[in-house]
Write an enzyme that holds these catalytic residues in place. Structure first.
Site, PDB file in Angstrom:
ATOM      1  N   HIS A 209      42.742  37.589  47.057  1.00 38.63           N
ATOM      2  CA  HIS A 209      43.835  36.848  46.409  1.00 38.63           C
ATOM      3  C   HIS A 209      45.114  36.807  47.250  1.00 38.63           C
ATOM      4  O   HIS A 209      46.012  36.028  46.983  1.00 38.63           O
ATOM      5  CB  HIS A 209      44.116  37.401  44.999  1.00 38.63           C
ATOM      6  N   ASP A 258      37.177  40.169  44.706  1.00 38.20           N
ATOM      7  CA  ASP A 258      38.502  40.108  45.346  1.00 38.20           C
ATOM      8  C   ASP A 258      38.501  40.925  46.640  1.00 38.20           C
ATOM      9  O   ASP A 258      39.036  42.032  46.705  1.00 38.20           O
ATOM     10  CB  ASP A 258      39.548  40.639  44.362  1.00 38.20           C
ATOM     11  N   GLY A 365      52.678  43.818  45.664  1.00 42.78           N
ATOM     12  CA  GLY A 365      52.897  44.126  47.083  1.00 42.78           C
ATOM     13  C   GLY A 365      51.936  45.179  47.595  1.00 42.78           C
ATOM     14  O   GLY A 365      51.762  45.348  48.794  1.00 42.78           O
ATOM     15  N   SER A 367      48.772  45.032  46.778  1.00 42.66           N
ATOM     16  CA  SER A 367      47.471  44.343  46.831  1.00 42.66           C
ATOM     17  C   SER A 367      46.846  44.449  48.212  1.00 42.66           C
ATOM     18  O   SER A 367      47.528  44.335  49.226  1.00 42.66           O
ATOM     19  CB  SER A 367      47.655  42.860  46.516  1.00 42.66           C
TER      20      SER A 367
END
Length: 416
Positions: A209, A258, A365, A367
């Site tokens: 993502h 993801d 942030g 991620s």
């Protein structure tokens, strides 16, 4: 046999051992490996007061015949090259014209003798040996694996408490990467995009993502070895991105699958990108089928926000301690009715949140960053920071991509 070397008129003397099998001389207390009587075993020997003492060990546990660094100190017993060709003995009469042989003045110091074990006497990139290809005398790199230092790190530094985590130093999380993107508003600069995880010298994992805005590989940079989010540091390593691969079944609506893989571009044109240091090191990938007990304490790290309402990302790297949730507590009910798939796992702070307790969690942030857990004294990558409801809410876990489901995908993509 043994050799004693005395210094006349002085009290000090040095005892050495000569191994007739390898034709090598070893110093007092030095240890080495040599082939055993049966092919699947090796002998572990040491020089003890002029006598050689050996015992037989299975190859698997014999410090896994592997090399560190570029292998200049490799004194193992591999005698085959990457193509499967047997090495020539270093004292073969065919090598008379060569520079690196058993007759070289300092041959003993370089590990060269009456044997055909791979060595790296000239400081090449890895151990090698002389071989015959047909009747042609040449050399080849050896089939010796590099010793893995994945998941190891220096003694953890003292940390400073902040909301939702602790400030930390990059040497405590040397696999943490910062992925940056070209800043279109301010040409020539980059902006922080997401976290990443170093899994191999030239490969970084992250979350799919993070790359939903159409970014080209040359718009990206990966920074390793940096504690500060923005300030350049002396020991950091920066790389351009050769290509990045988003999982072909990534579902933006639910964040299923993801995961993304970035290939770094080598700065030297070699097969190596990241150089291992105290602040740059790979994390271990889990073995297929690894199941850690529920409520195992693990760590996550990242440069994300301190809390959901923070206007800015953290100025420096932070870490948080969370526990792995059971599947029964990782359902839509705990997560505002959002879909939770088999490819996700949950982890969160299990302390009861009170007035003065800032619950640990990932936040915006973070991620693409690592969720790592200790196994066999090494940190293994169990999850990739994916999504959550708020940051550090009581009884609300964070959601992570379950890395163990993607081991084959990672392997396949790295081969392309």
């Amino acid at each position: 046999g043994f050799h004693n070397r005395f210094k006349r008129g002085a009290r000090s003397y040095r005892v050495t051992c000569k191994d007739e099998k390898t034709q090598m001389i070893y110093q007092q207390k030095q240890s080495w490996l040599r082939p055993g009587l049966r092919g699947n075993r090796v002998e572990y020997c040491r020089c003890d007061s002029g006598f050689i003492r050996c015992h037989s060990v299975p190859v698997q546990s014999a410090t896994e015949d592997c090399y560190s660094g570029n292998g200049t100190d490799y004194w193992g017993t591999q005698g085959k090259t990457v193509s499967g060709t047997p090495c020539l003995k270093w004292n073969s009469s065919r090598l008379k014209s060569k520079l690196y042989t058993a007759w070289k003045k300092n041959a003993r110091d370089l590990g060269l003798g009456n044997h055909n074990f791979c060595r790296n006497p000239d400081g090449d990139t890895k151990p090698w040996c002389h071989v015959l290809r047909g009747s042609q005398l040449t050399w080849e790199f050896c089939d010796v694996p590099k010793c893995s230092t994945c998941g190891l790190r220096q003694y953890k530094e003292s940390q400073f408490r902040i909301k939702g985590g602790l400030y930390t130093d990059i040497t405590s999380h040397p696999w943490q990467a910062a992925i940056r993107a070209i800043n279109r508003r301010s040409p020539g600069t980059t902006r922080f995009l997401c976290g990443g995880i170093l899994i191999d010298s030239c490969w970084v994992l992250s979350a799919a993502h993070c790359f939903q805005e159409t970014l080209k590989a040359h718009d990206l940079k990966v920074v390793l070895g940096r504690t500060s989010r923005e300030d350049k540091e002396e020991n950091e390593q920066e790389f351009e991105v050769e290509k990045y691969i988003i999982h072909e079944k990534f579902v933006p609506a639910t964040f299923d699958n993801d995961i993304a893989l970035l290939q770094l571009r080598s700065n030297s044109g070699s097969l190596q990108c990241a150089q291992e240091t105290a602040s740059v090191r790979t994390v271990c990938l889990p073995e297929a089928g690894l199941q850690l007990p529920t409520w195992t304490e693990c760590e996550l790290s990242g440069y994300g926000k301190h809390e959901e309402t923070s206007p800015y990302y953290s100025e420096r790297l932070k870490e948080a301690h969370v526990r792995l949730y059971p599947a029964s507590r990782c359902t839509p009910r705990q997560l505002s009715n959002k879909i939770v798939t088999e490819n996700m796992l949950c982890a969160g702070d299990t302390r009861s949140g009170g007035e003065n307790v800032n619950l640990h969690d990932a936040c915006q942030g973070d991620s693409g960053g690592p969720l790592v857990c200790m196994k066999d004294d090494r940190m293994h990558l169990i999850g990739i920071v994916s999504w959550g409801i708020g940051c550090g809410e009581k009884d609300v876990p964070g959601v992570y991509t379950k890395v163990i489901n993607y081991l084959k995908w990672i392997e396949d993509k790295r081969r392309l």
